[in-house]
Design a protein around this motif. Structure first.
Motif, PDB file in Angstrom:
ATOM      1  N   LEU A 121       4.749 -11.770  11.992  1.00 50.42           N
ATOM      2  CA  LEU A 121       5.181 -11.664  10.598  1.00 50.42           C
ATOM      3  C   LEU A 121       4.113 -10.980   9.751  1.00 50.42           C
ATOM      4  O   LEU A 121       4.423 -10.107   8.930  1.00 50.42           O
ATOM      5  N   GLN A 122       2.863 -11.331   9.957  1.00 51.86           N
ATOM      6  CA  GLN A 122       1.782 -10.700   9.202  1.00 51.86           C
ATOM      7  C   GLN A 122       1.665  -9.216   9.539  1.00 51.86           C
ATOM      8  O   GLN A 122       1.375  -8.398   8.669  1.00 51.86           O
ATOM      9  N   GLU A 123       1.899  -8.858  10.776  1.00 53.52           N
ATOM     10  CA  GLU A 123       1.856  -7.455  11.174  1.00 53.52           C
ATOM     11  C   GLU A 123       2.956  -6.659  10.479  1.00 53.52           C
ATOM     12  O   GLU A 123       2.737  -5.546   9.997  1.00 53.52           O
ATOM     13  N   ARG A 124       4.163  -7.232  10.397  1.00 57.08           N
ATOM     14  CA  ARG A 124       5.257  -6.550   9.698  1.00 57.08           C
ATOM     15  C   ARG A 124       4.965  -6.417   8.208  1.00 57.08           C
ATOM     16  O   ARG A 124       5.264  -5.391   7.596  1.00 57.08           O
ATOM     17  N   MET A 125       4.390  -7.448   7.598  1.00 52.60           N
ATOM     18  CA  MET A 125       4.055  -7.381   6.172  1.00 52.60           C
ATOM     19  C   MET A 125       3.006  -6.310   5.917  1.00 52.60           C
ATOM     20  O   MET A 125       3.096  -5.553   4.945  1.00 52.60           O
ATOM     21  N   ALA A 126       2.005  -6.229   6.774  1.00 53.32           N
ATOM     22  CA  ALA A 126       0.965  -5.208   6.612  1.00 53.32           C
ATOM     23  C   ALA A 126       1.546  -3.810   6.791  1.00 53.32           C
ATOM     24  O   ALA A 126       1.179  -2.877   6.068  1.00 53.32           O
ATOM     25  N   SER A 127       2.479  -3.658   7.716  1.00 57.17           N
ATOM     26  CA  SER A 127       3.117  -2.361   7.930  1.00 57.17           C
ATOM     27  C   SER A 127       3.949  -1.957   6.713  1.00 57.17           C
ATOM     28  O   SER A 127       3.928  -0.793   6.298  1.00 57.17           O
ATOM     29  N   ASN A 128       4.679  -2.907   6.127  1.00 55.81           N
ATOM     30  CA  ASN A 128       5.459  -2.611   4.918  1.00 55.81           C
ATOM     31  C   ASN A 128       4.546  -2.228   3.762  1.00 55.81           C
ATOM     32  O   ASN A 128       4.850  -1.299   3.007  1.00 55.81           O
ATOM     33  N   TYR A 129       3.442  -2.937   3.602  1.00 51.91           N
ATOM     34  CA  TYR A 129       2.497  -2.626   2.522  1.00 51.91           C
ATOM     35  C   TYR A 129       1.927  -1.223   2.718  1.00 51.91           C
ATOM     36  O   TYR A 129       1.824  -0.459   1.767  1.00 51.91           O
ATOM     37  N   ARG A 130       1.577  -0.880   3.939  1.00 52.99           N
ATOM     38  CA  ARG A 130       1.038   0.445   4.231  1.00 52.99           C
ATOM     39  C   ARG A 130       2.064   1.526   3.918  1.00 52.99           C
ATOM     40  O   ARG A 130       1.744   2.549   3.308  1.00 52.99           O
ATOM     41  N   ALA A 131       3.318   1.332   4.340  1.00 52.15           N
ATOM     42  CA  ALA A 131       4.355   2.339   4.099  1.00 52.15           C
ATOM     43  C   ALA A 131       4.613   2.516   2.605  1.00 52.15           C
ATOM     44  O   ALA A 131       4.738   3.647   2.114  1.00 52.15           O
ATOM     45  N   THR A 132       4.672   1.416   1.864  1.00 57.18           N
ATOM     46  CA  THR A 132       4.888   1.499   0.421  1.00 57.18           C
ATOM     47  C   THR A 132       3.732   2.207  -0.265  1.00 57.18           C
ATOM     48  O   THR A 132       3.935   3.062  -1.134  1.00 57.18           O
ATOM     49  N   ASN A 133       2.513   1.864   0.119  1.00 60.62           N
ATOM     50  CA  ASN A 133       1.341   2.486  -0.479  1.00 60.62           C
ATOM     51  C   ASN A 133       1.280   3.973  -0.129  1.00 60.62           C
ATOM     52  O   ASN A 133       0.928   4.809  -0.969  1.00 60.62           O
ATOM     53  N   GLN A 134       1.621   4.322   1.086  1.00 61.84           N
ATOM     54  CA  GLN A 134       1.603   5.724   1.495  1.00 61.84           C
ATOM     55  C   GLN A 134       2.644   6.531   0.712  1.00 61.84           C
ATOM     56  O   GLN A 134       2.367   7.654   0.273  1.00 61.84           O
ATOM     57  N   ALA A 135       3.837   5.972   0.509  1.00 61.58           N
ATOM     58  CA  ALA A 135       4.857   6.665  -0.277  1.00 61.58           C
ATOM     59  C   ALA A 135       4.398   6.846  -1.721  1.00 61.58           C
ATOM     60  O   ALA A 135       4.572   7.918  -2.310  1.00 61.58           O
ATOM     61  N   PHE A 136       3.782   5.811  -2.293  1.00 61.70           N
ATOM     62  CA  PHE A 136       3.286   5.912  -3.663  1.00 61.70           C
ATOM     63  C   PHE A 136       2.195   6.969  -3.776  1.00 61.70           C
ATOM     64  O   PHE A 136       2.198   7.774  -4.718  1.00 61.70           O
ATOM     65  N   GLN A 137       1.273   6.993  -2.819  1.00 62.87           N
ATOM     66  CA  GLN A 137       0.185   7.964  -2.875  1.00 62.87           C
ATOM     67  C   GLN A 137       0.712   9.401  -2.740  1.00 62.87           C
ATOM     68  O   GLN A 137       0.218  10.317  -3.402  1.00 62.87           O
ATOM     69  N   ARG A 138       1.719   9.600  -1.891  1.00 64.45           N
ATOM     70  CA  ARG A 138       2.310  10.938  -1.754  1.00 64.45           C
ATOM     71  C   ARG A 138       3.001  11.357  -3.054  1.00 64.45           C
ATOM     72  O   ARG A 138       2.875  12.506  -3.488  1.00 64.45           O
ATOM     73  N   ALA A 139       3.744  10.441  -3.691  1.00 65.58           N
ATOM     74  CA  ALA A 139       4.416  10.761  -4.957  1.00 65.58           C
ATOM     75  C   ALA A 139       3.397  11.037  -6.056  1.00 65.58           C
ATOM     76  O   ALA A 139       3.553  11.972  -6.850  1.00 65.58           O
ATOM     77  N   GLU A 140       2.348  10.242  -6.098  1.00 65.26           N
ATOM     78  CA  GLU A 140       1.283  10.459  -7.089  1.00 65.26           C
ATOM     79  C   GLU A 140       0.624  11.816  -6.874  1.00 65.26           C
ATOM     80  O   GLU A 140       0.352  12.552  -7.825  1.00 65.26           O
ATOM     81  N   GLY A 141       0.389  12.182  -5.633  1.00 63.48           N
ATOM     82  CA  GLY A 141      -0.198  13.477  -5.326  1.00 63.48           C
ATOM     83  C   GLY A 141       0.703  14.630  -5.750  1.00 63.48           C
ATOM     84  O   GLY A 141       0.225  15.640  -6.275  1.00 63.48           O
ATOM     85  N   LEU A 142       2.021  14.474  -5.547  1.00 63.81           N
ATOM     86  CA  LEU A 142       2.954  15.516  -5.988  1.00 63.81           C
ATOM     87  C   LEU A 142       2.926  15.673  -7.505  1.00 63.81           C
ATOM     88  O   LEU A 142       2.961  16.793  -8.027  1.00 63.81           O
ATOM     89  N   ALA A 143       2.883  14.552  -8.227  1.00 60.37           N
ATOM     90  CA  ALA A 143       2.835  14.619  -9.690  1.00 60.37           C
ATOM     91  C   ALA A 143       1.552  15.311 -10.154  1.00 60.37           C
ATOM     92  O   ALA A 143       1.578  16.158 -11.053  1.00 60.37           O
ATOM     93  N   ARG A 144       0.427  14.975  -9.513  1.00 65.16           N
ATOM     94  CA  ARG A 144      -0.847  15.604  -9.898  1.00 65.16           C
ATOM     95  C   ARG A 144      -0.860  17.087  -9.550  1.00 65.16           C
ATOM     96  O   ARG A 144      -1.418  17.896 -10.291  1.00 65.16           O
TER      97      ARG A 144
END
Length: 169
Positions: free
Chosen positions: A40-63
Protein backbone atom coordinates in the motif's frame (compact mmCIF):
# COMPACT_ATOMS: atom_id res chain seq x y z
CA UNK A 1 34.89 -45.11 31.78
CA UNK A 2 31.52 -45.50 33.21
CA UNK A 3 28.45 -44.04 31.61
CA UNK A 4 25.31 -43.27 33.50
CA UNK A 5 22.18 -44.36 31.72
CA UNK A 6 19.87 -41.54 30.63
CA UNK A 7 16.32 -41.95 31.77
CA UNK A 8 13.93 -40.87 29.01
CA UNK A 9 10.38 -40.26 30.05
CA UNK A 10 8.19 -43.04 28.93
CA UNK A 11 5.49 -40.76 27.63
CA UNK A 12 6.21 -37.46 25.82
CA UNK A 13 3.32 -35.05 25.32
CA UNK A 14 4.78 -32.78 22.54
CA UNK A 15 3.66 -29.44 24.01
CA UNK A 16 6.72 -27.69 22.61
CA UNK A 17 5.70 -28.70 19.09
CA UNK A 18 2.24 -27.13 19.48
CA UNK A 19 3.66 -23.92 20.93
CA UNK A 20 6.20 -23.65 18.11
CA UNK A 21 3.49 -24.18 15.48
CA UNK A 22 1.31 -21.46 17.05
CA UNK A 23 4.26 -19.04 17.04
CA UNK A 24 4.97 -19.94 13.42
CA UNK A 25 1.37 -19.18 12.41
CA UNK A 26 1.46 -15.86 14.30
CA UNK A 27 4.72 -14.85 12.63
CA UNK A 28 3.32 -15.77 9.21
CA UNK A 29 0.26 -13.58 9.84
CA UNK A 30 2.50 -10.69 10.89
CA UNK A 31 4.57 -11.14 7.74
CA UNK A 32 1.49 -11.11 5.49
CA UNK A 33 0.16 -7.96 7.20
CA UNK A 34 3.56 -6.28 6.84
CA UNK A 35 3.67 -7.09 3.13
CA UNK A 36 0.20 -5.61 2.60
CA UNK A 37 1.22 -2.39 4.38
CA UNK A 38 4.43 -2.18 2.34
CA UNK A 39 2.49 -2.74 -0.90
CA UNK A 40 0.00 0.00 0.00
CA UNK A 41 2.81 2.42 0.82
CA UNK A 42 4.51 1.62 -2.48
CA UNK A 43 1.31 2.42 -4.40
CA UNK A 44 0.86 5.69 -2.48
CA UNK A 45 4.44 6.73 -3.21
CA UNK A 46 3.95 5.90 -6.89
CA UNK A 47 0.77 8.00 -7.05
CA UNK A 48 2.52 10.92 -5.34
CA UNK A 49 5.41 10.68 -7.80
CA UNK A 50 3.08 10.59 -10.83
CA UNK A 51 1.05 13.56 -9.59
CA UNK A 52 4.17 15.57 -8.82
CA UNK A 53 5.71 14.72 -12.20
CA UNK A 54 2.55 15.84 -14.03
CA UNK A 55 2.49 19.09 -12.05
CA UNK A 56 6.16 19.78 -12.74
CA UNK A 57 5.67 19.17 -16.49
CA UNK A 58 2.65 21.53 -16.57
CA UNK A 59 4.55 24.16 -14.59
CA UNK A 60 7.46 23.87 -17.01
CA UNK A 61 5.14 24.34 -20.00
CA UNK A 62 3.66 27.48 -18.42
CA UNK A 63 7.14 28.89 -17.73
CA UNK A 64 8.25 28.09 -21.30
CA UNK A 65 5.22 29.93 -22.69
CA UNK A 66 5.97 32.91 -20.44
CA UNK A 67 9.61 32.93 -21.54
CA UNK A 68 8.55 32.70 -25.19
CA UNK A 69 6.20 35.69 -24.77
CA UNK A 70 8.97 37.62 -22.98
CA UNK A 71 11.50 36.91 -25.74
CA UNK A 72 9.13 37.53 -28.65
CA UNK A 73 9.71 41.04 -30.06
CA UNK A 74 6.00 41.52 -30.66
CA UNK A 75 5.15 40.14 -27.22
CA UNK A 76 2.71 37.53 -28.44
CA UNK A 77 2.12 33.85 -27.84
CA UNK A 78 3.13 31.49 -30.64
CA UNK A 79 1.74 27.95 -30.27
CA UNK A 80 4.23 25.09 -30.51
CA UNK A 81 4.07 23.31 -33.84
CA UNK A 82 2.57 19.84 -33.76
CA UNK A 83 1.01 20.39 -30.33
CA UNK A 84 -2.50 21.32 -29.25
CA UNK A 85 -1.55 24.82 -28.20
CA UNK A 86 -3.74 27.77 -29.01
CA UNK A 87 -4.04 31.48 -28.52
CA UNK A 88 -7.48 32.59 -27.43
CA UNK A 89 -9.02 36.00 -27.54
CA UNK A 90 -11.28 37.58 -24.94
CA UNK A 91 -14.31 37.29 -27.20
CA UNK A 92 -13.67 33.58 -27.71
CA UNK A 93 -17.00 31.77 -28.29
CA UNK A 94 -15.58 28.79 -26.35
CA UNK A 95 -14.39 30.49 -23.13
CA UNK A 96 -13.53 27.26 -21.31
CA UNK A 97 -10.53 28.00 -19.12
CA UNK A 98 -8.88 26.86 -15.93
CA UNK A 99 -9.88 23.61 -14.28
CA UNK A 100 -12.81 23.05 -16.68
CA UNK A 101 -10.38 23.25 -19.62
CA UNK A 102 -7.91 20.89 -17.90
CA UNK A 103 -10.73 18.44 -17.18
CA UNK A 104 -11.72 18.44 -20.86
CA UNK A 105 -8.08 17.90 -21.86
CA UNK A 106 -7.75 14.92 -19.52
CA UNK A 107 -10.71 13.21 -21.21
CA UNK A 108 -9.13 13.60 -24.65
CA UNK A 109 -7.83 10.60 -26.63
CA UNK A 110 -4.26 11.90 -26.53
CA UNK A 111 -4.05 14.21 -23.50
CA UNK A 112 -0.24 14.62 -23.26
CA UNK A 113 0.35 18.42 -23.21
CA UNK A 114 -1.37 21.64 -24.21
CA UNK A 115 -0.93 25.36 -23.60
CA UNK A 116 -3.47 28.14 -24.05
CA UNK A 117 -2.37 31.76 -24.08
CA UNK A 118 -4.89 34.58 -23.68
CA UNK A 119 -4.05 38.27 -23.74
CA UNK A 120 -6.27 39.81 -21.08
CA UNK A 121 -5.94 43.51 -21.92
CA UNK A 122 -9.03 43.52 -24.13
CA UNK A 123 -10.96 41.58 -21.48
CA UNK A 124 -10.67 44.40 -18.95
CA UNK A 125 -12.81 46.96 -20.74
CA UNK A 126 -12.00 50.63 -20.53
CA UNK A 127 -11.24 50.61 -16.80
CA UNK A 128 -7.65 51.51 -15.97
CA UNK A 129 -5.80 48.63 -14.34
CA UNK A 130 -3.23 50.75 -12.52
CA UNK A 131 -4.19 52.72 -9.45
CA UNK A 132 -1.95 55.48 -8.29
CA UNK A 133 1.33 56.27 -9.93
CA UNK A 134 3.57 53.48 -11.26
CA UNK A 135 7.35 53.41 -11.37
CA UNK A 136 8.97 55.55 -14.06
CA UNK A 137 10.78 52.63 -15.66
CA UNK A 138 7.55 50.64 -16.16
CA UNK A 139 5.62 50.90 -19.36
CA UNK A 140 2.09 49.72 -19.92
CA UNK A 141 2.29 46.16 -21.14
CA UNK A 142 -0.09 43.42 -21.95
CA UNK A 143 -1.37 41.01 -19.32
CA UNK A 144 -1.33 37.33 -20.22
CA UNK A 145 -3.15 34.32 -18.86
CA UNK A 146 -1.33 31.06 -19.56
CA UNK A 147 -3.09 27.73 -18.99
CA UNK A 148 -0.89 24.64 -19.23
CA UNK A 149 -1.90 20.99 -19.04
CA UNK A 150 0.33 17.95 -18.86
CA UNK A 151 0.32 14.29 -17.93
CA UNK A 152 3.02 12.48 -15.99
CA UNK A 153 4.11 10.48 -19.06
CA UNK A 154 3.47 10.98 -22.78
CA UNK A 155 2.36 7.35 -23.23
CA UNK A 156 -0.05 5.56 -20.85
CA UNK A 157 -0.38 8.43 -18.35
CA UNK A 158 -1.57 7.74 -14.83
CA UNK A 159 -1.90 11.33 -13.61
CA UNK A 160 -2.49 14.79 -15.04
CA UNK A 161 -2.23 18.37 -13.85
CA UNK A 162 -3.20 21.85 -14.94
CA UNK A 163 -1.44 25.12 -14.09
CA UNK A 164 -2.76 28.59 -14.75
CA UNK A 165 -0.74 31.77 -14.43
CA UNK A 166 -1.44 35.45 -15.01
CA UNK A 167 1.65 37.55 -15.68
CA UNK A 168 2.90 40.76 -17.18
CA UNK A 169 5.87 40.27 -19.51
Amino acid sequence: MHRTPVNFPGRQRGAVLYVALIFLVLLALLGVAGMQVASLQERMASNYRATNQAFQRAEGLARLAEAQINSEPTGRFIPRSGERDEQRLCDDPDPVRGSAWADLRSQDDDPDTAVVGTELNDCMGLQPLNKGKGPRNETTRSIWQISAFSTDMPVDPTSDAGVETVFVP
